[in-house]
Motif scaffolding. Sequence first.
Motif, mmCIF file in Angstrom:
data_model
loop_
_atom_site.group_PDB
_atom_site.id
_atom_site.type_symbol
_atom_site.label_atom_id
_atom_site.label_comp_id
_atom_site.label_asym_id
_atom_site.label_seq_id
_atom_site.Cartn_x
_atom_site.Cartn_y
_atom_site.Cartn_z
ATOM 1 N N GLU A 98 -31.582 -25.881 52.189
ATOM 2 C CA GLU A 98 -32.696 -25.651 51.003
ATOM 3 C C GLU A 98 -32.771 -25.018 50.137
ATOM 4 O O GLU A 98 -32.737 -25.241 49.028
ATOM 5 N N LEU A 99 -33.311 -23.987 51.489
ATOM 6 C CA LEU A 99 -33.489 -22.734 50.252
ATOM 7 C C LEU A 99 -32.151 -22.074 49.422
ATOM 8 O O LEU A 99 -32.543 -21.333 49.031
ATOM 9 N N ALA A 100 -31.105 -22.178 50.272
ATOM 10 C CA ALA A 100 -29.820 -21.179 49.069
ATOM 11 C C ALA A 100 -29.599 -22.623 47.997
ATOM 12 O O ALA A 100 -29.630 -21.705 47.446
ATOM 13 N N PHE A 101 -29.641 -23.490 48.464
ATOM 14 C CA PHE A 101 -29.149 -24.626 46.810
ATOM 15 C C PHE A 101 -30.998 -24.039 45.561
ATOM 16 O O PHE A 101 -30.205 -24.254 44.605
ATOM 17 N N SER A 102 -32.351 -23.978 46.547
ATOM 18 C CA SER A 102 -32.888 -23.850 45.898
ATOM 19 C C SER A 102 -32.797 -22.827 44.784
ATOM 20 O O SER A 102 -32.656 -22.787 43.547
ATOM 21 N N LEU A 107 -30.514 -21.271 43.945
ATOM 22 C CA LEU A 107 -29.081 -21.883 42.384
ATOM 23 C C LEU A 107 -30.063 -22.594 41.739
ATOM 24 O O LEU A 107 -29.582 -22.021 40.192
ATOM 25 N N ILE A 108 -31.212 -22.868 42.271
ATOM 26 C CA ILE A 108 -31.405 -23.492 40.919
ATOM 27 C C ILE A 108 -32.484 -23.006 40.158
ATOM 28 O O ILE A 108 -32.128 -23.005 38.816
ATOM 29 N N ASP A 109 -32.853 -22.090 40.642
ATOM 30 C CA ASP A 109 -33.988 -21.033 40.016
ATOM 31 C C ASP A 109 -33.205 -19.956 39.305
ATOM 32 O O ASP A 109 -33.067 -19.619 38.175
ATOM 33 N N LYS A 128 -37.754 -28.805 41.067
ATOM 34 C CA LYS A 128 -36.628 -27.481 41.796
ATOM 35 C C LYS A 128 -36.599 -28.006 43.462
ATOM 36 O O LYS A 128 -35.517 -28.754 44.650
ATOM 37 N N GLU A 129 -37.989 -28.626 43.801
ATOM 38 C CA GLU A 129 -37.884 -28.949 45.345
ATOM 39 C C GLU A 129 -37.403 -30.220 45.296
ATOM 40 O O GLU A 129 -36.520 -30.240 46.240
ATOM 41 N N VAL A 130 -38.106 -31.178 44.843
ATOM 42 C CA VAL A 130 -37.456 -32.516 44.612
ATOM 43 C C VAL A 130 -35.686 -32.276 44.704
ATOM 44 O O VAL A 130 -35.201 -32.489 45.300
ATOM 45 N N THR A 131 -35.262 -31.561 44.084
ATOM 46 C CA THR A 131 -33.782 -31.757 43.338
ATOM 47 C C THR A 131 -33.087 -30.853 44.472
ATOM 48 O O THR A 131 -31.883 -31.631 45.020
ATOM 49 N N ALA A 132 -33.456 -29.658 45.214
ATOM 50 C CA ALA A 132 -33.265 -29.407 46.248
ATOM 51 C C ALA A 132 -33.194 -30.135 47.583
ATOM 52 O O ALA A 132 -31.900 -31.068 48.655
ATOM 53 N N ARG A 133 -33.887 -30.527 47.675
ATOM 54 C CA ARG A 133 -34.173 -31.872 49.271
ATOM 55 C C ARG A 133 -33.015 -33.014 48.898
ATOM 56 O O ARG A 133 -32.111 -33.525 49.558
ATOM 57 N N ALA A 134 -32.770 -33.820 47.669
ATOM 58 C CA ALA A 134 -31.591 -34.778 47.641
ATOM 59 C C ALA A 134 -30.166 -34.086 47.259
ATOM 60 O O ALA A 134 -29.586 -34.821 47.778
ATOM 61 N N ALA A 135 -30.387 -32.701 46.823
ATOM 62 C CA ALA A 135 -28.603 -31.995 46.998
ATOM 63 C C ALA A 135 -28.504 -32.119 48.704
ATOM 64 O O ALA A 135 -26.870 -32.330 48.694
ATOM 65 N N VAL A 136 -29.061 -31.987 49.160
ATOM 66 C CA VAL A 136 -28.717 -32.182 51.054
ATOM 67 C C VAL A 136 -28.254 -32.783 51.108
ATOM 68 O O VAL A 136 -27.780 -33.524 52.583
#
Length: 824
Positions: A44-48, A50-52, A228-236
């Motif tokens: 989650e943190l890695a994808f977050s 990337l979103i940032d 960003k948080e919701v999108t990262a969770r959805a990606a995982v």
Amino acid sequence: MMTRFQTTPFARDLQTLCRLGAVGGVGDGELLARFVAGAGDDRELAFSALIDRHGSMVLRVCLGVLKDRHDAEDAAQASFLILARRARSIRSPGLLGSWLHGVALRTASRARAGTARRRDLERKAGEEVAMREQTENRFAHDEELHEEIDRLPARYKAAVVACDLEGLTHAQAAERLCVPVRTLETRLYRGRDRLRAKLMRRGVGLASVEAALALSKPAEAALSASWKEVTARAAVSILEGASPVASGLVAERVYSLSQSLASGKIGSLAVSAVALLASPGLLVGGAALASRNPAVPDADPPPVAQAPAQPDKKNDAPNLLIVPLPKPDEIKQVLREAAEAAIRLSREEPSPGSSALLMISSAQSAAGDDDGALQTLRAAEAESKGRKIKNPYPSWPCKIAGRLFHMGRKEEALRTLQEAAREVPGVSDNPNENYDAASRLVEIVQSQLRFGDAEHARENVKRIEKIAADGDDRKTRDLAPVLLRQLAVAQTAVGDVDGAFATVDRAAKSDTRLTESRGLLLPVIAYEAMSLDPRDARRVFDRLTKEIEKSKTLEVKQAIQYALVGLLATLGDVAEARRFAREAAAAWGGGPDAVARTEFGLLERIAYAQQGRDDPAASRESFRLAFEVIKGQSRTLEGANNCRQIAAQLAYAGDLDGALRIVESLEPGQEKGMVYPLAAWKLALEGKTDRASELLRKAREDLQANWKELPDDRSRAVAFDPTKAIDALTQTAAVLALAGEVEPALQAARQIPSDDLRGRALAGVVQSRAQAGDLREALKLARGFDSPDDRRRALEHLAMGLAGRIGAEEQLKTPDGVKPKEVR
């Protein structure tokens, strides 16, 4: 144990720092690897992260297409979900920003069709309408901008996305892209200049082009921490095989949108495209094509007998590539039916304007139907006013006035412009309305000057001065420099060169970013000076030469010099322009290859300026010189692309032998692009059918070779890296359409998974049939496509094809140095 995603941004950043370390120096590839191979919170943190890094850029692209904040956030979220699906297969993670830009553009284009009905209902709410109109004005030309960014060569696109859309400094972007800073700066300025030229060719006024190229990131492109948080969770969830819809993380429409785009495939269908090309039934000039057995991917095609070189003369062989154009009355009737179809589309599927109607009007004028052209423009203006579009594209009164002037009705044209100027509102408290007013006045000023009404043009410049002064006084951070840039354009147009330079200085003082890079402003004066009398244009050249000496950054010097070589060419000082290009390239430094690439770009600029002066002989000579400079690099990918580009320009300019010599000098296996089909069409127009048939056969062989290079497992490989396959499918459709094989051409085009690129390929089939003279078939095809966007684009390309055919026939009748019949 640390809780799963703390609710505050600070807590999330602290987690990222503790678990992953500082990510500023971590590449996209490493973050993707941590997302794929990590576990739990690390993913989650890695994808977050990337979103940032890329989220604001993705959202801005979606806003530019959809013009609605909520729709854009949904499309941006879908874009990142596509990244999650394909994270294991990204081949060039260092170019992730460019990849995401293309994904966001296509996702937003797909989403636009699904939101049309919902928007009609929302328009009943007045407050929301006002908010949307303001957003639409702010992003008036962003869609065109992002479409052209997506079409840039990869090296230029990567630089523009990194610096102009993601806000990296040159040093940061060079580090991310693994190139020297000077190389990055060269690619950036070339990319920007190509964007400027492409946007202006699409009918975007100079002031609007410069506003779009300011590329400052708007406040609207900021994403909330919760998004960003919701999108990262959805990606995982997607990576782990779960449904983010079931857990309530994303809406069903967002998830479906990401699924439809991520699952697009063309690999399994690619073989059928080869089969289409190799079908023994597709004959050109009586010669069957070499075939390739799809079941044996490594088999070499059977040898093809080489036809003897044909004399460059007309012959009596049947012309299979073109038919005579219909009688004038039939051409007029086809175009009027096309205009009616485009107007119906604008009523069914509202849009900020219709380039289809503009192109149809131009084709009507080229075909001698000035009354029909004027009628089309007025119908387009009425549709725009009926839908109360504040920032129509294009500015219909200026187009109507141009058509009236072309018809010899000068006084009526001038009255139309004066009425249009009176309708432009004065200074407003809304900065977006001020920007819209200034943009419209700049277009009116330029039109008035073309038609000889300098007095009213100067009055309108004073109105722009007042609007710009108001914007500057209010310290409108985003729009004040843009308003001043528009003012500089208008002042230069009326010959107030000193005032224009003073305005540029004022703009730089109002925005520190522009102070550091005045190259974004000063070339505007050079471009507009091309329409001045030679004495004033020379004054501009002398002033800008001094600015080069004062400039401290390479980027500013490059931007100014690139504009100045075009100005010199416009003045007719070709020898001085070429000398200036050589000296500038040498001064920029780098190795011999870098100097050659720089001189090549400057010589290209000279050639394009000569095209604008209707000097085809001089333009051809400059293109040939550009090839001589770059031909030593033809073995590289960039060098081959540049050679093909020069060959295409020579073919358009009538030097078919020169164009063919260039493409045939490329290494075996290097693709030849669309030069063979273009040259075949031109030769067919000249009646040289044997040679035209030979070139069309070579075009097919070139395409077969391209397909053979694709991986055997196309259904997977092409889905993740579709560029080469999509290019091959597009060229396949064009070649087959030129040969009159319409159904196979449509079949090839429909195999393209991207809605936008598929629509362009289908429109290309229509354009080819119109160029061939088969207007009724072209109109039938254009009206028969399922998607409204495909129909609108196809109608536009029908008109483009017909106008191109008329222009090419006029060129054959007109010797060099004599201006052909004007096709506006």
